[in-house]
Design a protein around this motif. Structure first.
Motif, short mmCIF file in Angstrom:
data_model
loop_
_atom_site.label_atom_id
_atom_site.label_comp_id
_atom_site.label_asym_id
_atom_site.label_seq_id
_atom_site.Cartn_x
_atom_site.Cartn_y
_atom_site.Cartn_z
N MET A 171 -59.84 125.77 72.77
CA MET A 171 -58.09 124.84 72.60
C MET A 171 -59.20 123.49 72.67
O MET A 171 -58.71 123.22 71.02
CB MET A 171 -57.51 124.90 73.61
N LEU A 172 -59.91 123.58 73.62
CA LEU A 172 -60.52 121.85 73.75
C LEU A 172 -61.64 121.70 72.85
O LEU A 172 -61.66 120.85 71.83
CB LEU A 172 -60.56 121.44 75.09
N SER A 209 -42.74 117.02 57.70
CA SER A 209 -42.19 116.96 59.62
C SER A 209 -42.74 115.69 59.42
O SER A 209 -42.22 114.37 60.03
CB SER A 209 -42.45 117.92 60.48
N GLY A 210 -43.39 115.06 58.27
CA GLY A 210 -44.00 113.52 58.66
C GLY A 210 -44.94 113.41 56.91
O GLY A 210 -44.88 114.11 56.55
N MET A 240 -60.09 121.78 69.34
CA MET A 240 -59.30 120.19 69.17
C MET A 240 -60.11 119.55 68.61
O MET A 240 -60.64 118.41 67.26
CB MET A 240 -58.41 120.29 70.54
N ARG A 282 -47.75 109.72 62.65
CA ARG A 282 -49.35 111.31 63.25
C ARG A 282 -49.56 110.15 64.28
O ARG A 282 -49.97 111.60 65.14
CB ARG A 282 -49.45 111.66 62.13
N SER A 312 -50.42 130.08 69.59
CA SER A 312 -50.85 129.17 68.45
C SER A 312 -52.39 130.04 69.09
O SER A 312 -53.20 129.96 67.42
CB SER A 312 -51.14 127.85 69.17
N THR A 347 -47.09 128.93 65.84
CA THR A 347 -46.80 127.98 66.37
C THR A 347 -45.43 128.13 67.03
O THR A 347 -44.24 128.18 66.23
CB THR A 347 -46.54 126.54 66.43
N PHE A 394 -40.82 127.30 65.18
CA PHE A 394 -41.12 126.10 66.11
C PHE A 394 -39.87 124.90 66.48
O PHE A 394 -39.54 124.62 67.31
CB PHE A 394 -42.35 125.16 65.01
N PHE A 435 -58.60 123.81 65.42
CA PHE A 435 -57.63 124.22 66.11
C PHE A 435 -56.82 122.76 66.72
O PHE A 435 -56.70 121.73 67.42
CB PHE A 435 -57.59 124.88 67.30
N ASN A 436 -55.32 122.55 66.19
CA ASN A 436 -54.05 121.78 66.65
C ASN A 436 -53.00 122.85 67.22
O ASN A 436 -52.21 123.23 66.26
CB ASN A 436 -53.85 121.20 65.48
N PRO A 437 -52.80 122.75 68.71
CA PRO A 437 -51.58 123.03 69.28
C PRO A 437 -49.83 122.19 68.76
O PRO A 437 -49.17 122.56 69.53
CB PRO A 437 -52.04 122.72 70.70
N HIS A 438 -50.83 121.19 68.42
CA HIS A 438 -49.20 120.35 67.68
C HIS A 438 -49.06 120.46 66.36
O HIS A 438 -47.62 120.45 65.88
CB HIS A 438 -49.76 118.57 68.31
N ASP A 439 -49.82 121.32 65.53
CA ASP A 439 -49.08 121.96 63.85
C ASP A 439 -47.67 123.28 64.00
O ASP A 439 -47.57 123.40 65.29
CB ASP A 439 -50.32 122.56 63.74
N ILE A 440 -46.97 122.26 63.50
CA ILE A 440 -45.59 123.02 63.30
C ILE A 440 -45.73 125.00 62.67
O ILE A 440 -44.96 125.10 62.86
CB ILE A 440 -44.95 121.99 62.82
N ASN A 441 -46.51 124.77 60.97
CA ASN A 441 -46.59 125.46 60.96
C ASN A 441 -45.56 125.92 60.39
O ASN A 441 -44.87 127.08 59.74
CB ASN A 441 -47.52 126.42 61.72
N ALA A 442 -45.72 125.07 59.25
CA ALA A 442 -44.48 125.25 58.81
C ALA A 442 -44.17 126.22 57.55
O ALA A 442 -45.43 126.64 57.00
CB ALA A 442 -43.02 124.78 57.76
N LEU A 459 -36.17 112.11 61.65
CA LEU A 459 -36.57 113.58 61.40
C LEU A 459 -35.11 113.76 61.92
O LEU A 459 -34.45 114.68 61.93
CB LEU A 459 -37.51 113.78 61.56
N ALA A 495 -50.75 119.80 56.45
CA ALA A 495 -49.65 119.30 57.19
C ALA A 495 -50.58 117.96 57.96
O ALA A 495 -50.02 117.42 58.44
CB ALA A 495 -48.60 120.30 58.16
N ALA A 496 -51.54 117.33 56.75
CA ALA A 496 -52.54 116.47 57.42
C ALA A 496 -52.94 115.82 56.39
O ALA A 496 -52.50 115.91 54.84
CB ALA A 496 -53.25 116.74 58.84
N ARG A 553 -36.90 127.25 56.87
CA ARG A 553 -38.18 125.69 56.53
C ARG A 553 -38.83 125.23 57.35
O ARG A 553 -39.72 125.15 56.86
CB ARG A 553 -37.28 124.40 56.28
N TYR A 554 -38.80 125.38 58.81
CA TYR A 554 -39.99 124.81 59.66
C TYR A 554 -40.38 125.38 60.71
O TYR A 554 -41.17 125.61 61.75
CB TYR A 554 -38.77 124.14 61.08
N PHE A 570 -42.72 108.39 62.67
CA PHE A 570 -43.14 109.64 61.88
C PHE A 570 -44.65 109.76 61.37
O PHE A 570 -45.09 110.59 60.69
CB PHE A 570 -42.52 109.59 60.17
#
Lengths: 190, 659, 155
Positions: free
Chosen positions: A32-33, A150-151, A36, C4, B376, B382, C98, A41-48, C66, A169-170, C94-95, C2
C-alpha cells in the motif's frame, strides 16, 4: 497446551500463526505504502461506478463564455468528448488547467462549473485560459451528484455512443491519470 | 545554543539506549553480574538525557526561537505560554520525542521499582525496552529531527491552528501516549520470558501492575479524546468509529484482556502462552496505532507518503519489533510448560470467557478498520465501514461480557458451583429486573435496552461482590467496616472498574435517546425540546484577540423556572478564514443541555439565528465511567500485593480473600 | 471542504486521535422536513450514508457542502415516499458501495460480516481445547528422573 511429544509439531504450527499473519499484513502495508508513493494505489478513492454506463440524464445552463449542454447533446456526439467538472475556488483545478489546454487540441473538452458563481467561473476562465468547447453551470451541484462526482476536478471520457468509458477523480496533471486517459482514449478510437 | 544541546542530548540518549540493549542482554546470557547491573544505570542515563533534550525543545518554544524549524512551523510570538509548551508535542517531530521520553520513563520506572526482580529478568526487560527506545530515538534523529535549524531565522512563526489551542487537546497526547507506551513494559516482560523460556506465577504478578497502569492511562486518553470531540465539534457526537479512534480502542481491548489473563497466570499458572501473546499483540497494536495512522493508509493524512524515508524507516522498525517478537514467540512458545487445570465454571473459567469476548470485539474492530484498504488493494473495490457496522457487530458481543463481569470475581478459583453464587445475587437480579422495566419503558431499540439492563446488572453485581466480602448486614456494621478496611484494595479496584464500565454503558445507552433540534429563530423566540423551554434572549458581537465572536444568550427554563443561561458563540478567525463554534454545555450530572449558535440569516433589521439545541441524557456518565475505571485501576495499583517487587506474602488470616 | 488537499493542522489533529472534522455542523433548519416522522426517517437513512469527502462520518453529521446536498436529496426522496432501500440504492448507483457506512454482504465482505461469529468460534474452540485437556503428570525433569532412578536402584 502441554508440551508432550506428539502434539509438539502442531503446537509449533499454531505458535507460528501470529507471525505468518503479521507477515501478510506487513507485506500488504508495504504494498500500500509503495503504491501510494507511486500513485498507483489510493485507499481513499471513491471509485464511483460510472464507467461503462450511459451518461445520466441532465442539462446544464449556459456558462459564459460557453454554451450549456444536456445528455441529448452527449448522446449525439460523433467523436469522444471529455467532460470536466471544475470550479474557480478549487486549487487542483488551477493546477490541471495547463494540461487541459494541451489536451484541447486532441479532443473537445466540455466543462461544467461546479457550485460556482457564474461571474467567478467566467473570471477564472479569462485568467487561466479556456480549454472548453462548451461550458455549462451546475450552481446547485445536483448534476454532479447524478454523475457521481464527489469533488472537483473530476473528468469523464464519453464515447460516441454516449457511454462513459473512463472516469478520473483527480487532476489530469497526475501522470497516472494522464496515462489512464490516454489508454481509454485509444480504446474509443479503435 | 540550546537546540544543539537538545540534539546532542538526544544522540546521547540513543547511545545509552543501544548500550542498554546490548550489554545487559550479553550479561544475562553469560550470567555476568557486572553487565546485568549496568542496565538500571543506563536506563536512568537514557531518561535523563531524553529529559534534557525535551527541556531544550520546550525552552526553544518558550523563548520563541524561530531558527528552529519545528518552532517556526508551529508557534508564534502571540501564542499563549501554555500552548507554546503543549505545542511542543502537537506536531510530528515533537510527538515522537515525547513518545521516546515516555518510553524512557517506563524504563526508568522498571529500573527503580524492579529491584526485587531476578537480576537476569530485570536485565532482559530493560534491554528490550532499550532496544525499542533506540529504534525510535534513531528514527527521531535521522528522519524527524525536532531541532532542525533554518537560516535566516524569521521574526515570527507561522502559528498554530486556533482550533488546536484547546486544553483538552493539549494534554491528550501525553496521557494517550503513556497508555500506548506503557504497554511496552508487559511486552518487554513477555520477550524476556520467551528468551528465558520461563513463565510462572511470579511473572504474572510482575506484569500485571504495568498492564493495569498502562490500561488506566489509555482509558483516560480515549475518554479525553472522546470528550474533546463532544464539546468541540458542536453536534453532540462523541465517538465516530473513525480509524484513528479505533487505533486507540484496539490496544485498549487487547490490553483489557491482557490485564485479566495475567491474573490467571498469577493465580493458577494457566493461560501462560496466551498471555505472552496478548502482551506482544497489545504493544504491537499500540505501535501500529501510533504510527500507521500517520501513514495515510487509514485516513487521508499523507505525512509519510510525502516523506518516503520516514515511511520506510517506521515500517522497517515496526517490522523489526513486531516481526522479531512474533518470530521469537513462534520459536520459544511451543516449549513453554503447561499450566494448571480448571473447570469452565470457576473464576478463571469466566476470565477465559472475558478474554474470548474482548478479543472477539478487538478482532471485529481491527477487521472493520483494516477492511477498506485491504479490499481496495486486493479487489480494487472501495467500501466504507462505519458506525452502523461497528454498532451492530460489537454491541452484541459486549452484552454477554456485561452479564458475567460483575460476579466473575465472586466465583472461587479452580472449580465452582454456580448456584451458591447466583443465590447471593438476588438483590442484584431484582435491581436488574427493575432496570429492565424502566429501560423498556423509557428507551427505544433492542440494543439500548439490553445495554442499559446489562449495565445495571454489572453495577449491581459489582456492589454485591464487595457487600459479600465485607459480609454487609450479615454481621454488625462495625465488623463489616473492619473487614472492608482489611479487604485488599485490588478487590475494591476491580469492583470499581467493573462498575465504571456499567456507568459508561448506561451513558451510552441513554445517549441513544438524545434529542436535538435545529431551528432558525429571531431574538426573543422560545423553542421547546425535551421538556425545556429554550429562549434566545439576545445576540451580540464581541471582538477577541484574533477573531470576532457572535455570542448568543440562551435562557433555558423548566416549568417556568430558569435552569441556566447559556452563552454559545461562533468565532470567525479572519486570518485563517475559519470559523469555530464554542458550544455551551450545562450539566446537572444526569443530562447535558447543549447549545450551539450558527449562522445569522435575514436582513439586519430582522435577523434570525440558527440554533442547534441538544438534550443529552446521561452524557457525562460516559466519561465519568471511564474515570471510575481508571480510578479502579489506580486503586488496585496501590494495593500492597500488587506493587512491583513487593515480596510475596502468604494471605493474612484477617483478610477475607478465602471467601 | 471540497478541495482534495487537507489543512495541515487538521491533519495533525487527525494524526493524534481525533476525528478531523472541525467545522461545525450547524445547518440550515429549512432543509429539515416539516413532518417529524419523515424527518426522523430521513435522519435514519442519512446516518447510513457516508459523507464522501470526510473521514468516517455520515452525511447527517457533516457540514461539508456535498453532505448538505446529499441530505437534501435524501429528504426529497423521503418526501416522495421512498423507503430506505430505494434511497440507498439511488445513492449506490451514483457513488458505489463506498457511500454505505455499513457495507453490503457480498462474497468479498463475508470475512468482515462473519468476523464476530468467526472470532467467537475460534475462542470457544480454543477454550474447549483447554478445558477438555486430561490431567496428566508433567514430564519429569532431569533431576527428578535421576532421583527416581536412585530410588528404584535402592529397592
Amino acid at each position: 497446551m502441554s508440551a508432550d511429544g506428539p502434539s509438539l509439531g502442531r503446537r509449533r504450527v499454531m505458535m507460528a500463526l501470529p507471525l505468518a499473519g503479521a507477515g501478510v499484513v506487513g507485506a500488504a502495508f508495504w504494498g500500500m505504502l509503495s503504491g501510494m508513493q507511486k500513485g498507483s494505489f489510493n485507499p481513499h478513492d471513491i471509485n464511483a461506478p460510472s464507467a461503462g454506463r450511459p451518461v445520466p440524464d441532465f442539462a446544464v445552463m449556459d456558462q459564459t463564455p460557453g454554451v450549456g449542454f444536456s445528455s441529448h447533446d452527449l448522446q449525439a456526439i460523433t467523436a469522444p468528448v471529455l467532460i470536466n467538472f471544475f470550479a474557480s475556488w478549487c486549487i487542483p483545478c488551477i493546477a490541471e488547467m495547463p494540461q487541459l489546454l494541451k489536451l484541447r487540441d486532441r479532443l473537445p473538452i466540455w466543462g461544467i462549473a461546479y457550485k460556482d458563481k457564474p461571474d467567478n467561473a467566467a473570471g477564472f476562465l479569462r485568467h487561466a485560459g479556456n480549454p472548453y468547447a462548451r461550458i455549462g453551470s451546475d450552481f446547485e451541484g445536483r448534476v454532479a451528484i447524478d454523475w457521481g462526482v464527489s469533488g472537483v476536478p473530476e473528468s469523464f471520457l464519453i464515447a460516441p455512443d454516449g457511454k462513459i468509458v473512463w472516469h478520473g477523480a483527480a487532476g489530469l496533471n497526475n501522470d497516472e491519470v494522464q496515462n489512464a486517459l490516454d489508454a481509454a482514449l485509444g480504446q474509443t478510437k479503435r | 545554543m540550546s537546540p544543539e544541546l537538545g540534539h546532542f542530548a538526544l544522540a546521547l540518549a540513543c547511545a545509552f539506549a543501544f548500550a542498554q540493549t546490548i550489554l545487559p542482554l550479553i550479561g544475562a546470557q553469560r550470567r555476568d553480574r557486572r553487565l546485568m547491573t549496568m542496565a538500571p544505570g543506563l536506563a536512568l542515563g537514557q531518561v535523563i538525557a531524553l529529559g534534557a533534550s525535551f527541556l531544550c525543545l520546550i525552552d526553544a518554544a518558550i523563548s520563541d526561537d524561530f531558527s528552529v524549524a519545528n518552532i517556526l512551523e508551529n508557534s508564534a510570538v502571540t501564542k499563549p505560554l501554555l500552548y507554546k509548551i503543549t505545542g511542543v508535542w502537537g506536531n510530528h517531530e515533537g510527538s515522537i520525542l515525547l513518545w521516546a521520553l515516555i518510553l524512557g520513563l517506563c524504563g526508568a520506572a522498571v529500573a527503580a521499582f524492579g529491584r526485587n526482580l531476578p537480576a537476569a529478568l530485570r536485565a532482559r526487560v530493560l534491554a528490550v525496552l532499550g532496544g525499542v527506545a533506540a529504534g525510535f530515538e534513531l528514527f527521531c534523529l535521522t528522519t524527524s529531527d525536532p531541532f532542525d535549524r533554518v537560516w535566516p531565522a524569521p521574526l515570527d512563526g507561522q502559528g498554530m491552528n486556533p482550533l488546536l489551542q484547546d486544553p483538552g487537546l493539549a494534554f491528550h497526547p501525553p496521557i494517550l501516549y503513556t497508555g500506548y507506551v506503557g504497554f511496552a513494559v508487559p511486552f518487554a516482560f513477555a520477550i524476556a520470558a520467551l528468551i528465558e523460556g520461563r513463565v510462572d506465577a511470579a511473572w504474572g504478578r510482575w506484569v500485571r501492575p504495568w498492564a493495569v497502569a498502562a490500561w488506566a492511562f489509555l482509558t483516560c486518553g480515549i475518554a479525553l479524546g472522546s470528550w474533546w470531540s463532544y464539546y468541540v465539534l458542536g453536534w453532540g457526537g462523541y465517538w465516530f468509529w473513525d480509524p484513528v479512534e479505533n487505533a486507540s480502542l484496539i490496544p485498549w481491548l487487547s490490553g483489557t484482556a491482557l490485564m485479566h489473563s495475567a491474573i490467571v497466570v498469577e493465580k493458577r499458572e494457566a493461560l501462560k502462552i496466551w498471555t505472552v501473546l496478548l502482551a506482544i499483540a497489545t504493544f504491537s497494536f499500540s505501535l501500529s496505532g501510533t504510527f500507521l495512522v500517520r501513514s495515510g493508509i487509514l485516513n487521508s493524512v499523507h505525512a509519510f507518503a510525502n516523506d518516503p524515508a520516514r515511511g520506510i524507516f517506521i515500517l522497517g522498525l515496526l517490522g523489526l519489533v513486531i516481526g522479531g517478537s512474533l518470530a521469537l514467540f513462534a520459536w520459544r512458545a511451543p516449549s513453554l510448560t503447561a499450566g494448571g487445570l480448571f473447570s469452565p465454571v470457576s473464576r478463571e473459567g469466566l476470565l477465559v470467557l472475558n478474554n474470548i469476548l474482548l478479543c472477539s470485539i478487538c478482532a471485529v474492530v481491527l477487521t472493520g478498520t483494516m477492511y477498506p484498504p485491504f479490499m481496495s488493494l486486493l479487489f480494487g473495490k472501495t467500501i466504507s465501514v462505519g458506525k452502523p457496522f461497528f454498532d451492530a457487530a460489537t454491541i452484541p458481543l459486549a452484552i454477554p461480557l456485561f452479564a458475567f463481569m460483575g460476579f466473575g470475581p465472586m466465583l472461587p478459583w479452580k472449580r465452582a458451583q454456580m448456584w451458591p453464587v447466583l443465590r447471593r445475587l438476588w438483590i442484584a437480579a431484582l435491581a436488574t429486573l427493575l432496570a429492565f422495566a424502566v429501560a423498556t419503558w423509557s428507551l427505544s431499540g433492542v440494543l439500548p435496552i439490553l445495554c442499559a439492563t446489562g449495565a445495571v446488572w454489572v453495577i449491581a453485581t459489582s456492589a454485591t461482590d464487595i457487600a459479600n466480602r465485607v459480609a454487609l448486614f450479615r454481621i454488625p456494621l462495625g465488623q463489616s467496616f473492619n473487614r472492608a478496611r482489611f479487604l485488599p484494595r485490588a478487590a475494591f479496584g476491580a469492583a470499581l472498574a467493573h462498575a465504571g464500565v456499567g456507568v459508561s454503558a448506561l451513558g451510552l445507552a441513554a445517549m441513544s435517546q438524545a434529542q436535538h433540534k435545529i431551528v432558525e429563530v429571531p431574538v426573543g423566540q422560545t423553542e421547546s425540546l425535551a421538556g425545556y423551554d429554550w429562549t434566545l434572549a439576545g445576540v451580540k458581537t464581541e471582538p477577541g484577540p484574533n477573531y470576532t465572536a457572535l455570542v448568543g444568550t440562551i435562557e433555558v427554563r423548566h416549568n417556568g423556572h430558569l435552569v441556566t443561561v447559556m452563552h454559545p458563540s461562533k468565532r470567525s478567525f479572519n486570518a485563517q478564514n475559519q470559523t469555530t463554534t464554542e458550544v455551551s454545555i450545562h450539566t446537572n450530572g444526569f443530562s447535558d443541555l447543549y447549545g450551539v449558535i450558527g449562522d445569522k440569516h435575514g436582513d439586519d433589521a430582522h435577523p434570525t439565528y440558527v440554533l442547534r439545541l441538544h438534550y443529552n441524557p446521561l452524557a457525562p456518565w460516559m466519561w465519568l465511567g471511564a474515570l471510575i475505571m481508571a480510578f479502579g485501576g489506580a486503586l488496585s495499583l496501590s494495593d500492597r500485593r500488587m506493587r512491583v517487587g513487593a515480596p510475596r506474602r502468604a494471605p493474612a488470616p484477617n483478610t477475607v480473600a478465602a471467601e | 471542504m471540497f478541495q482534495r488537499g487537507r489543512h495541515a493542522s487538521v491533519a495533525l489533529a487527525a494524526m493524534l486521535f481525533l476525528a478531523p472534522v472541525l467545522a461545525s455542523a450547524v445547518d440550515d433548519p429549512s432543509e429539515m422536513l416539516p413532518d417529524p416522522k419523515q424527518e426522523a426517517r430521513a435522519e435514519a437513512i442519512g446516518s447510513q450514508l457516508r459523507c464522501l469527502v470526510c473521514q468516517n462520518e455520515s452525511i447527517e453529521d457533516s457540514s461539508a457542502g456535498l453532505a448538505r446536498d446529499l441530505r437534501k436529496v435524501v429528504r426529497e426522496h423521503v418526501a416522495k415516499g421512498e423507503n430506505q432501500q430505494q434511497v440507498i440504492a439511488w445513492m449506490v448507483s451514483r457513488y458505489g458501495d463506498f457511500i454505505r457506512l455499513s457495507p453490503p454482504v457480498t462474497v468479498a465482505t463475508l470475512l468482515l460480516w462473519g468476523m464476530p461469529a468467526l472470532a467467537l468460534l475460534a475462542g470457544i474452540v480454543g477454550a474447549v481445547v483447554i478445558f477438555r485437556k486430561k490431567p496428566q503428570a508433567a514430564p519429569l525433569t532431569d533431576e527428578e528422573r535421576a532421583r527416581l532412578e536412585e530410588l528404584s536402584r535402592e529397592r
